[in-house]
Motif scaffolding. Structure first.
Motif, short mmCIF file in Angstrom:
data_model
loop_
_atom_site.label_atom_id
_atom_site.label_comp_id
_atom_site.label_asym_id
_atom_site.label_seq_id
_atom_site.Cartn_x
_atom_site.Cartn_y
_atom_site.Cartn_z
N ALA A 1 0.86 -1.19 0.00
CA ALA A 1 0.00 0.00 0.00
C ALA A 1 0.89 1.24 0.00
O ALA A 1 2.12 1.14 0.02
CB ALA A 1 -0.92 -0.02 1.22
N GLY A 2 0.26 2.41 -0.05
CA GLY A 2 1.02 3.67 0.04
C GLY A 2 1.76 4.06 -1.23
O GLY A 2 2.48 5.06 -1.23
N GLU A 3 1.57 3.30 -2.32
CA GLU A 3 2.33 3.61 -3.55
C GLU A 3 1.95 4.97 -4.09
O GLU A 3 2.81 5.79 -4.41
CB GLU A 3 2.07 2.52 -4.60
N GLU A 4 0.63 5.21 -4.18
CA GLU A 4 0.16 6.46 -4.81
C GLU A 4 0.49 7.69 -3.96
O GLU A 4 0.51 8.81 -4.46
CB GLU A 4 -1.36 6.40 -5.06
N GLN A 5 0.76 7.47 -2.66
CA GLN A 5 1.12 8.61 -1.80
C GLN A 5 2.63 8.89 -1.87
O GLN A 5 3.08 9.91 -1.37
CB GLN A 5 0.71 8.36 -0.34
N GLY A 6 3.42 7.95 -2.38
CA GLY A 6 4.87 8.16 -2.47
C GLY A 6 5.68 6.92 -2.17
O GLY A 6 6.76 7.02 -1.56
N LEU A 7 5.24 5.74 -2.59
CA LEU A 7 5.99 4.47 -2.47
C LEU A 7 6.27 4.09 -1.02
O LEU A 7 7.24 3.37 -0.74
CB LEU A 7 7.32 4.52 -3.25
N TYR A 8 5.39 4.52 -0.09
CA TYR A 8 5.72 4.32 1.33
C TYR A 8 5.75 2.85 1.73
O TYR A 8 6.60 2.42 2.50
CB TYR A 8 4.72 5.09 2.21
N GLY A 9 4.79 2.06 1.25
CA GLY A 9 4.73 0.66 1.65
C GLY A 9 5.96 -0.12 1.18
O GLY A 9 6.61 -0.82 1.96
N SER A 10 6.28 0.01 -0.10
CA SER A 10 7.43 -0.74 -0.64
C SER A 10 8.74 -0.24 -0.03
O SER A 10 9.66 -1.03 0.20
CB SER A 10 7.48 -0.63 -2.17
N ALA A 11 8.81 1.07 0.24
CA ALA A 11 10.04 1.62 0.85
C ALA A 11 10.28 0.97 2.21
O ALA A 11 11.41 0.59 2.54
CB ALA A 11 9.94 3.14 0.98
N HIS A 12 9.20 0.82 3.00
CA HIS A 12 9.34 0.19 4.32
C HIS A 12 9.75 -1.26 4.19
O HIS A 12 10.68 -1.73 4.85
CB HIS A 12 8.01 0.32 5.08
N PHE A 13 9.06 -1.99 3.30
CA PHE A 13 9.35 -3.42 3.13
C PHE A 13 10.81 -3.62 2.69
O PHE A 13 11.53 -4.48 3.23
CB PHE A 13 8.39 -4.01 2.09
N ALA A 14 11.25 -2.83 1.71
CA ALA A 14 12.62 -2.99 1.17
C ALA A 14 13.66 -2.64 2.23
O ALA A 14 14.70 -3.31 2.34
CB ALA A 14 12.79 -2.13 -0.08
N LYS A 15 13.39 -1.58 3.02
CA LYS A 15 14.34 -1.19 4.07
C LYS A 15 14.47 -2.27 5.13
O LYS A 15 15.57 -2.60 5.58
CB LYS A 15 13.87 0.11 4.74
N VAL A 16 13.32 -2.82 5.55
CA VAL A 16 13.35 -3.89 6.55
C VAL A 16 14.09 -5.11 5.99
O VAL A 16 14.91 -5.73 6.67
CB VAL A 16 11.91 -4.25 7.00
N ALA A 17 13.79 -5.46 4.74
CA ALA A 17 14.45 -6.62 4.11
C ALA A 17 15.96 -6.44 4.10
O ALA A 17 16.73 -7.36 4.41
CB ALA A 17 13.93 -6.80 2.68
N LYS A 18 16.40 -5.23 3.77
CA LYS A 18 17.84 -4.93 3.75
C LYS A 18 18.41 -5.03 5.18
O LYS A 18 19.47 -5.62 5.40
CB LYS A 18 18.03 -3.53 3.18
#
Ligand SMILES: [Zn+2]
Length: 466
Positions: A198-215
């Motif tokens: 979620a949060g893509e249309e507001q500024g990629l917030y969901g994927s940014a969180h997931f990718a940061k945690v994964a890293k």
């Protein structure tokens, strides 16, 4: 006798034929013969269903809005993004119950503080399912398919008006779901994650969180396939539409390359050989391998994304992961980010009736074939080097064996420096050093690992060793 009327029709027919020829030529066709398909993967692709995809897109478009800021609304009456998240979770759980609990269904939920397009602290929930690899030596390798399940209309912060988001991006969400439904009936040595953010249309917030945690936790994500606007808008009379092509966007050099690495890339002409570009080439080869009979092709676009647009693959690229974006060939902007309405006879809004479900099913097949191929294949060879200790016209490559024990051999790939895709592949056997009578000054090399069934790893471009 020349008839202007039939003449025009004939000319229009010729023009259409020329257009289709040009469009087909645009689709990336590797000049190398594609490896023969794995019969198990080919059989799995037949289970992907346009009817199932239609059901899922219709369901997602029916939540009135999936606008991220609607997460403050309780999911009463089946409206809002929380209702959509609960439904996605339920679908993953249903697939899991049909495969002996083979999926781990999880959420990645966090409170996003106020930020651009987030006027007040907002809960964002990514929903995903993990199909853990069966081989402990290879289960650490992770391949991700993702789509964003949030939607928007003309005003990005409007939660009052309907935002069906059928193409953008219920279609990509449906690809993740359908890959989960079909691939969960199979087992792979490496791990696959079916992600919806979620949060893509507001500024990629969901994927940014997931990718940061994964890293941060050290997940070895080797590839991310981001499907965003893969509905193949079916507006009638749109002459530029092409239902046979999906575009694959990729960055040429890694977003996280250091200044020193960029200097070496410039000096050696490596601008089109970052990990995301190799992933894009892998997709094009898989399309030729599994979908050419269905006349469906990947058109590689050597660009991070379209003008004025972005997507969730960027969040993964920024953490150093290989990630590409899949998007329909020709977009209709009347049907994206628009309030549902009719003005001057033109229908606006991202409605399910504009989606071509057969097209989205082919996109899902390309994703599933790529995920299954990568998760079946050996890990790539490690520490691949091109020896440049002295002036020589032949080329010696060295590497460390593919970790994980699946590799039975290696293939060296090469192409002219001006060619977009690999032109030559040589199976060099189960060795970790080879000398070829090809000048390293004239070509770009890569090495990939193979197994006995012909599964291929991602290709690794060598670093020079002096
Ligand atoms: Zn989107």
């Amino acid at each position: 006798m020349f008839s202007p009327r039939t003449g025009c029709i004939a000319i229009a027919g010729v023009m259409a034929a020329i257009f289709l020829t040009v469009a087909s030529a645009l689709a990336q066709q590797s000049s190398m013969p594609a490896p023969s398909p794995d019969p198990q993967i080919a059989a799995a692709l037949k289970e992907i269903s346009a009817v199932q995809i239609q059901r899922n897109i219709d369901q997602l478009a029916g939540f009135y809005t999936r606008q991220t800021l609607s997460s403050d609304i309780p999911p009463v009456g089946g409206r809002g993004i929380n209702a959509a998240a609960e439904w996605i979770q339920g679908e993953f759980q249903k697939y899991s119950s049909q495969c002996g609990d083979c999926l781990e269904v999880r959420t990645d939920q966090f409170l996003q503080p106020p930020a651009p397009r987030i006027p007040q602290a907002t809960t964002i929930t990514n929903v995903y399912a993990v199909l853990r690899g069966t081989d402990p030596a290879n289960a650490g390798r992770i391949y991700v398919v993702t789509g964003h399940y949030d939607s928007r209309n003309s005003d990005p912060n409007d939660i009052s008006n309907p935002a069906p988001g059928a193409n953008d991006d219920a279609s990509g969400t449906a690809v993740s779901l359908e890959c989960a439904r079909v691939l969960s009936k199979h087992r792979f040595p490496a791990t696959i994650i079916f992600l919806t953010v979620a949060g893509e249309e507001q500024g990629l917030y969901g994927s940014a969180h997931f990718a940061k945690v994964a890293k941060a936790v050290g997940w070895d994500i080797e590839a991310v396939l981001n499907n965003d606007i893969v509905g193949g808008d079916s507006t009638s009379g749109d002459a530029q539409r092409n239902p046979h092509i999906v575009r694959v966007f990729s960055e040429g050099t890694s977003s996280t390359a250091s200044a020193e690495e960029l200097q070496r890339i410039r000096s050696l002409g490596g601008e089109s050989d970052g990990p995301s570009r190799q992933l894009a080439r892998y997709l094009a080869e898989v399309a030729t391998q599994y979908l050419s009979a269905a006349d469906f092709h990947a058109m590689l676009v050597f660009r991070h994304d379209r003008y004025l647009r972005g997507g969730d693959h960027a969040s993964f690229n920024e953490q150093g992961f290989a990630a590409v974006r899949l998007t329909e060939y020709h977009e209709n902007y009347n049907h994206q980010h628009q309030n549902v309405r009719t003005e001057n006879g033109i229908e606006y809004g991202d409605l399910a009736k504009f989606v071509d479900y057969d097209y989205t099913a082919n996109v899902a097949r390309l994703n599933a074939a790529t995920l299954a191929s990568l998760a079946s294949a050996p890990a790539p060879p490690a520490d691949v080097r091109l020896l440049t200790k002295q002036l020589q016209n032949d080329s010696t490559l060295e590497w460390k064996a593919s970790p994980g024990g699946l590799a039975t051999g290696y293939e060296v790939l090469w192409r002219d420096t001006t060619a977009p895709d690999w032109q030559h592949a040589k199976n060099v056997g189960n060795v970790t050093r080879v000398t070829l009578a090809v000048s390293k000054d004239n070509v770009i090399f890569a090495v990939r690992a193979l197994d006995a069934k012909g599964h291929r790893s991602l290709a690794i471009v060598p670093q020079p060793e002096r």
